[in-house]
Design a protein around this motif. Structure first.
Motif, mmCIF file in Angstrom:
data_model
loop_
_atom_site.group_PDB
_atom_site.id
_atom_site.type_symbol
_atom_site.label_atom_id
_atom_site.label_comp_id
_atom_site.label_asym_id
_atom_site.label_seq_id
_atom_site.Cartn_x
_atom_site.Cartn_y
_atom_site.Cartn_z
ATOM 1 N N THR A 10 0.853 -1.192 0.000
ATOM 2 C CA THR A 10 0.000 0.000 0.000
ATOM 3 C C THR A 10 0.887 1.239 0.000
ATOM 4 N N SER A 13 -0.384 7.584 -1.377
ATOM 5 C CA SER A 13 -0.999 8.400 -2.436
ATOM 6 C C SER A 13 -0.932 7.689 -3.778
ATOM 7 N N LEU A 14 -1.832 8.092 -4.663
ATOM 8 C CA LEU A 14 -1.846 7.565 -6.018
ATOM 9 C C LEU A 14 -0.581 7.960 -6.765
ATOM 10 N N ALA A 17 2.233 5.645 -5.641
ATOM 11 C CA ALA A 17 2.004 4.288 -6.143
ATOM 12 C C ALA A 17 2.328 4.198 -7.627
ATOM 13 N N GLU A 18 1.893 5.177 -8.403
ATOM 14 C CA GLU A 18 2.177 5.151 -9.840
ATOM 15 C C GLU A 18 3.667 5.316 -10.125
ATOM 16 N N ILE A 35 -3.125 -0.783 -9.606
ATOM 17 C CA ILE A 35 -3.178 0.265 -8.576
ATOM 18 C C ILE A 35 -4.642 0.566 -8.286
ATOM 19 N N PRO A 37 -6.905 2.868 -5.981
ATOM 20 C CA PRO A 37 -7.036 3.975 -5.025
ATOM 21 C C PRO A 37 -8.311 3.841 -4.193
ATOM 22 N N VAL A 55 -3.587 3.615 -1.002
ATOM 23 C CA VAL A 55 -3.711 3.091 -2.350
ATOM 24 C C VAL A 55 -3.058 1.710 -2.358
#
Length: 109
Positions: A10, A13-14, A17-18, A35, A37, A55
């Motif tokens: 996890t 934030s998006l 993660a990206e 991914i 969110p 996320v």
């Protein structure tokens, strides 16, 4: 014979993660990252029950690369103690497995 595994983690934030997901897929350590969110987590941390919006990232890779994926997540993660779990895959469609294995081979060249 190589097996597929999922590496679950996890992020806060998006964006993070990206960014981390892209690095890992570009390095061919994982064939894909999903991914997701919008997750809410309640967890115990340092004696308190905390709540966080997180996320989920699920990396699809081969078992021999699981520790490298875990190391790369740890290297780029903003959490002190990120959740990193390697989950075995019981069964996978043959064509998808072939694609996953090919996508995680070292780049030709």
């Amino acid at each position: 014979m190589a097996r597929a595994v999922l590496v679950y983690t996890t992020f806060p934030s998006l964006v993070e993660a990206e960014a981390v997901g892209k690095v890992i897929v570009e390095r061919r350590l994982a064939a894909c990252v999903n991914i997701l969110p919008g997750m809410i987590s309640h967890y115990r941390w340092e004696g308190q029950v905390e709540r966080a919006e997180e996320v989920v990232a699920i990396f699809k890779t081969r078992d021999a690369l699981a520790s490298e994926v875990s190391d790369a997540v740890r290297e780029h993660h903003s959490y002190t103690t990120p959740a990193i779990m390697v989950l075995p895959v019981e069964s996978v469609e043959r064509g998808y497995l072939d694609w996953l294995m090919d996508a995680t081979l070292p780049a030709p060249g």
